[in-house]
Design an enzyme around this catalytic site. Structure first.
Site, short mmCIF file in Angstrom:
data_model
loop_
_atom_site.label_atom_id
_atom_site.label_comp_id
_atom_site.label_asym_id
_atom_site.label_seq_id
_atom_site.Cartn_x
_atom_site.Cartn_y
_atom_site.Cartn_z
N ASN A 7 -55.23 -31.01 -61.64
CA ASN A 7 -54.10 -31.77 -62.15
C ASN A 7 -52.89 -30.88 -61.96
O ASN A 7 -52.67 -29.93 -62.71
CB ASN A 7 -54.35 -32.08 -63.64
CG ASN A 7 -53.22 -32.92 -64.24
OD1 ASN A 7 -52.20 -33.13 -63.60
ND2 ASN A 7 -53.42 -33.37 -65.45
N ARG A 88 -55.61 -35.57 -59.71
CA ARG A 88 -54.90 -36.59 -60.49
C ARG A 88 -53.58 -36.89 -59.79
O ARG A 88 -52.80 -35.98 -59.49
CB ARG A 88 -54.62 -36.06 -61.89
CG ARG A 88 -53.83 -37.05 -62.68
CD ARG A 88 -53.41 -36.49 -64.00
NE ARG A 88 -52.68 -37.50 -64.73
CZ ARG A 88 -51.67 -37.26 -65.55
NH1 ARG A 88 -51.27 -36.02 -65.76
NH2 ARG A 88 -51.07 -38.23 -66.17
N HIS A 177 -52.06 -43.79 -67.82
CA HIS A 177 -53.23 -43.39 -68.62
C HIS A 177 -54.49 -44.13 -68.16
O HIS A 177 -55.45 -44.23 -68.93
CB HIS A 177 -53.05 -43.73 -70.12
CG HIS A 177 -52.21 -42.75 -70.88
ND1 HIS A 177 -51.55 -43.10 -72.02
CD2 HIS A 177 -51.96 -41.43 -70.68
CE1 HIS A 177 -50.89 -42.05 -72.49
NE2 HIS A 177 -51.14 -41.03 -71.69
N ARG A 238 -40.86 -39.87 -76.88
CA ARG A 238 -40.37 -41.04 -76.14
C ARG A 238 -40.20 -42.24 -77.07
O ARG A 238 -41.05 -42.47 -77.94
CB ARG A 238 -41.34 -41.43 -75.02
CG ARG A 238 -41.34 -40.46 -73.87
CD ARG A 238 -42.41 -40.80 -72.86
NE ARG A 238 -43.31 -39.67 -72.69
CZ ARG A 238 -44.51 -39.74 -72.12
NH1 ARG A 238 -44.96 -40.88 -71.66
NH2 ARG A 238 -45.27 -38.67 -72.02
N GLU A 374 -60.39 -37.20 -69.20
CA GLU A 374 -59.83 -37.70 -67.94
C GLU A 374 -60.35 -36.92 -66.74
O GLU A 374 -60.59 -37.50 -65.69
CB GLU A 374 -58.29 -37.64 -68.01
CG GLU A 374 -57.74 -38.70 -68.95
CD GLU A 374 -56.33 -38.43 -69.42
OE1 GLU A 374 -56.16 -37.58 -70.31
OE2 GLU A 374 -55.41 -39.07 -68.90
#
Ligand code: ADP
Length: 389
Positions: A7, A88, A177, A238, A374
């Protein structure tokens, strides 16, 4: 059989090495602060931890450091002996509906998508290019955050703006996601002893970034993140959903620049904006009024999404919590689910224990907590491609 998962961020590389036969992680390496004077490489394996501080100028040197560490610690002697390297990639746009073996064409498409993910795709691509150089014969496999949401219907992904914005500029909801929602769906199916294709579930990935997903018969039919990961739930920093006219107003009337608005909404909003802190655990502990307010705003939004998705799905088998907050915070889960109505009933003792099933026997919908992974999902995607090759 060993598969590596990378990643790659703008100044970091997260690396995991999996042994597929043992279904276990052999090592984690995190290289941070690439390009700075105090770069770090953290290696973890078999309960051992090492931190090395030195200058790592770029991603090439970062991967060199990872390869050297794995060799020095006799974890992986030959990087080119890997069966696959999974990467990723945040944005797959409308080009990628599944994990894909990287070739020149794929690289070009990921490059073309940079305007849609200017912060992420260049760094993800850099990881791919560097890994390809170090292990040219090992299949490099790109796994996209967006691809799980590829099959959303048009009425879910189109914004109600001039259709040309979609046709000419690809402005639409993509969702993110995806690897996490997909992993959690599969785990949920295992726990319920059903196939994923039989299940209608709502998955809630609640971490610093957060998104909800409505999954019908194993397919994402709606999700809260949109054109970018800014839309939807209230997150650590956010804002999530906001009247777009606010953005026009603060630029026109308060004279904020485009960049300032970007920073405001992505980095200075959400929980941080309301109470000055984005760490949910310490917000819960602090208990002051602003902190409570921030949690109420966040959990109310989640509740609204769950309600909306229940209406879209008609029948819901399970609501699944994942991500740092979803997996660990009984307090937040209770804020969302207490007096929810519709026959949904949380069992407090199970909830406090972070058990897999946290609903009462008589609850109309099963409530579950599933730890996401993940990287493992990316490794599994690589494996299923290798099996088809
Ligand atoms: P990221 O999106 O950065 O991967 P994580 O999934 O690691 O984020 O989630 C980080 C969030 O999880 C933080 O807000 C942290 O406070 C929260 N968190 C972790 N453990 C707990 C806990 N026991 N109670 C409440 N919040 C928690």
């Amino acid at each position: 059989m060993k598969i590596a998962v990378i990643n790659s961020g703008s100044s970091s590389i997260k690396f995991q090495l999996f042994c597929i036969e043992k279904k276990s992680v052999l090592a984690h390496v995190l290289v941070e602060k690439i390009g700075e004077s105090s770069s770090l490489a953290r290696l973890e394996y078999e309960d051992k931890k090492f931190v090395i501080t030195s200058v790592i100028k770029n991603h090439h040197e970062g991967l060199d450091r990872i390869i050297a560490l794995l060799s020095e610690h006799e974890i992986l002697q030959d990087f080119t002996s890997l069966q696959a390297i999974g990467h990723r990639v945040v944005h797959g746009g409308e080009d990628f509906h599944e994990a894909t073996v990287v070739d020149e064409n794929v690289i070009q498409k990921i490059k073309n998508l940079i305007p849609l993910a200017p912060l992420h795709n260049p760094a993800n691509l850099e990881g791919i290019l560097v890994a390809r150089e170090k292990a040219p014969l090992v299949p490099q496999i790109a796994v996209f955050d967006t691809s799980f949401h590829f099959h959303m219907p048009r009425e879910a992904f189109l914004y109600a703006i001039d259709y040309a914005m979609y046709e000419k500029h690809k402005i639409r909801k993509y969702g993110f996601h995806g690897t996490s929602h997909a992993y959690v769906l599969k785990q949920c199916a295992k726990h319920l002893k059903k196939s994923a294709e039989e299940l209608n579930i709502i998955t809630l990935h609640l971490g610093n970034g957060a998104s909800a997903c409505a999954i019908q018969k194993g397919i994402s039919i709606d999700t809260s993140m949109g054109f970018t990961p800014l839309e939807g739930l209230v997150m650590g920093t956010r804002s999530g959903d906001i009247d777009p006219a606010v953005i026009i107003h603060i630029q026109r009337e308060l004279g904020m620049s485009v960049n300032e608005v970007d920073v405001l909404l992505n980095k200075k909003s959400g929980l941080l904006g309301i109470c000055g802190n984005n760490d949910t655990r310490s917000i819960i502990d602090s208990g002051d009024e602003k902190s409570q307010l921030a949690l109420h705003i966040m959990t109310r939004r989640i509740k609204k999404y769950i309600g909306g998705y229940m209406a879209l799905l008609g029948h819901v088998d399970a609501i699944v919590f994942t991500g740092g907050i979803g997996e660990n915070s009984a307090y937040i889960r209770a804020m969302i689910l207490d007096s929810f109505g519709f026959g949904i009933e949380l069992e407090n003792t199970l909830n406090s224990a972070n058990a897999t099933f946290i609903s009462k026997e008589k609850s109309s919908v099963k409530l579950m907590v599933i730890k996401t992974n993940e990287e493992l999902e990316i490794a599994n995607e690589c494996l299923s491609i290798l099996e088809r090759m």
